[in-house]
Enzyme design. Sequence first.
Site, PDB file in Angstrom:
ATOM      1  N   LYS A  52     -64.857 123.244  36.379  1.00  0.00           N
ATOM      2  CA  LYS A  52     -65.189 122.662  37.619  1.00  0.00           C
ATOM      3  C   LYS A  52     -64.253 121.495  38.000  1.00  0.00           C
ATOM      4  O   LYS A  52     -64.259 121.515  39.320  1.00  0.00           O
ATOM      5  CB  LYS A  52     -66.835 122.030  37.202  1.00  0.00           C
ATOM      6  CG  LYS A  52     -67.676 123.149  37.027  1.00  0.00           C
ATOM      7  CD  LYS A  52     -69.050 122.724  36.585  1.00  0.00           C
ATOM      8  CE  LYS A  52     -70.012 123.854  36.174  1.00  0.00           C
ATOM      9  NZ  LYS A  52     -71.221 123.275  35.526  1.00  0.00           N
ATOM     10  N   GLN A  96     -74.454 118.253  33.133  1.00  0.00           N
ATOM     11  CA  GLN A  96     -74.007 119.426  32.422  1.00  0.00           C
ATOM     12  C   GLN A  96     -75.166 119.979  31.241  1.00  0.00           C
ATOM     13  O   GLN A  96     -75.350 118.725  30.696  1.00  0.00           O
ATOM     14  CB  GLN A  96     -72.684 119.211  32.074  1.00  0.00           C
ATOM     15  CG  GLN A  96     -72.077 120.395  31.181  1.00  0.00           C
ATOM     16  CD  GLN A  96     -71.896 121.942  32.121  1.00  0.00           C
ATOM     17  OE1 GLN A  96     -71.587 121.879  33.237  1.00  0.00           O
ATOM     18  NE2 GLN A  96     -72.444 122.775  31.744  1.00  0.00           N
ATOM     19  N   ASP A 119     -76.613 121.160  42.402  1.00  0.00           N
ATOM     20  CA  ASP A 119     -76.753 122.368  41.257  1.00  0.00           C
ATOM     21  C   ASP A 119     -78.333 122.895  41.765  1.00  0.00           C
ATOM     22  O   ASP A 119     -78.353 124.147  41.066  1.00  0.00           O
ATOM     23  CB  ASP A 119     -76.821 121.869  39.802  1.00  0.00           C
ATOM     24  CG  ASP A 119     -75.706 122.282  38.880  1.00  0.00           C
ATOM     25  OD1 ASP A 119     -75.211 123.287  39.365  1.00  0.00           O
ATOM     26  OD2 ASP A 119     -75.691 121.643  38.046  1.00  0.00           O
TER      27      ASP A 119
END
Length: 287
Positions: A52, A96, A119
Amino acid sequence: MAILIDGKNLAKKIRQKSKLECDELKTEGINPKLAVIIIGDDPASKIYVKNKSKACNEIGICYEEYILEEKTTQEQLINLIKKLNNDRSVNGILLQSPIPNHLDINEAFKMITYMKDVDGFTPASVGKLCIGEDTFISCTPYGIMKMFDEYNIDLTGKEVVILGRSNIVGKPLIQCCLQRNATVTVCHSKTKNLAEHTKRADIIISAIGQSKFLKAEMVKKGVVVIDVGINRGKDGKLTGDVDFEHVKEKASYITPVPGGVGPMTIAMLMNNVIKATKEQNKEKSSL
Ligand code: NAP
C-alpha cells in the site's frame, strides 16, 4: 481454455488515473494523505502495508504509518482514530486487519468518520452500499466489479455464487452483485452440498482462504471464476482458492493468483483515497 483476467495490468491503468487526479489536486495545493494503523506484529499485514505504501509513493499520496504495540488498549486505539478524524491533513484512515484478539475491530471501524473511510468498512459505508447510494466500496469487491467492467462481463440474470461471507469481502460482494442484477447465492463453512451450488453457477467468486479448494469437477463449462484467496504454502509460494491448472480448462474467464484480485484491491484503495480527498475539499469549499 479460459481467458486470463489480468488484474495486474488493469490495476496499473487505475493507478495511472489516480496519479493524474492526484497531480491535479496538487496543482490546487491539495495533498492527499492516507493514515494507516497497524497493531502488533502480523507478518502478512507487513507485506500488505508495504504494498500500500509503495502504491501511495507511486501516485504521490502522502503515506503515514502508525505502528501500535500488541498490548495497545481499545481506548488508545479509539483515541488515535479520533485524532486522525480531526486532523484536516489526513484524508483517509485505514485500520489494517488482523488486529490483536483483545481489541474489538467493529467498534474501532465504527469510530472512523465516514468521509475518511477509504476501506469502506464503517457501518455508514456498508449501509449506503446496501441502499444503493454512492459510497466508499470495500476495495476488494470494488476491484472485482472493475474487472467485470473491463472484460464486459454482464451480471444481469446470472447465477453468481460467492464462497465466503466475511464483512470485508463476501458480504459487500453480495450487494455489488445484486446491484448488477445477478441472482446471488452465498456459501460458507456451514453450507451443505457446496458443490451443488458451484456447479450451477455462471460466475463463482471465491474468498475462503483454502488453497486449491475449488476443483474442476465443482464447476460447469464456461464459468467465470474470480479467485480472491491468498494462501501461502510451506514453500512460500502463493496459491488461490481455485485449482487454477484444472479449472482454467473449463472456465471462460479466470483470475490468476498472484496477479489477479490482489493488485486490484490496492488500486481501488488509491482510488478511494483520491475520492475522499476530493469530497472533503468539495465540502470545505462549499462552507
Ligand atoms: P475470513 O474472514 O477468514 O472468512 C472466510 C470465509 O470463508 C468465512 O465466511 C468462512 O465461513 C468461509 N469458509 C472457510 N472455509 C470454508 C470452506 N471449507 N467451505 C466454505 N466456506 C468456507 O476471510 P476473508 O478475510 O474474507 O479472506 C478470504 C481469503 O481472501 C483469504 O485467503 C484472504 O487472504 C484473501 N483476501 C484477499 C484479498 C485480495 O486483495 N486478494 C483481500 C482480502 C482477503 P464461516 O463464515 O462459516 O466461518
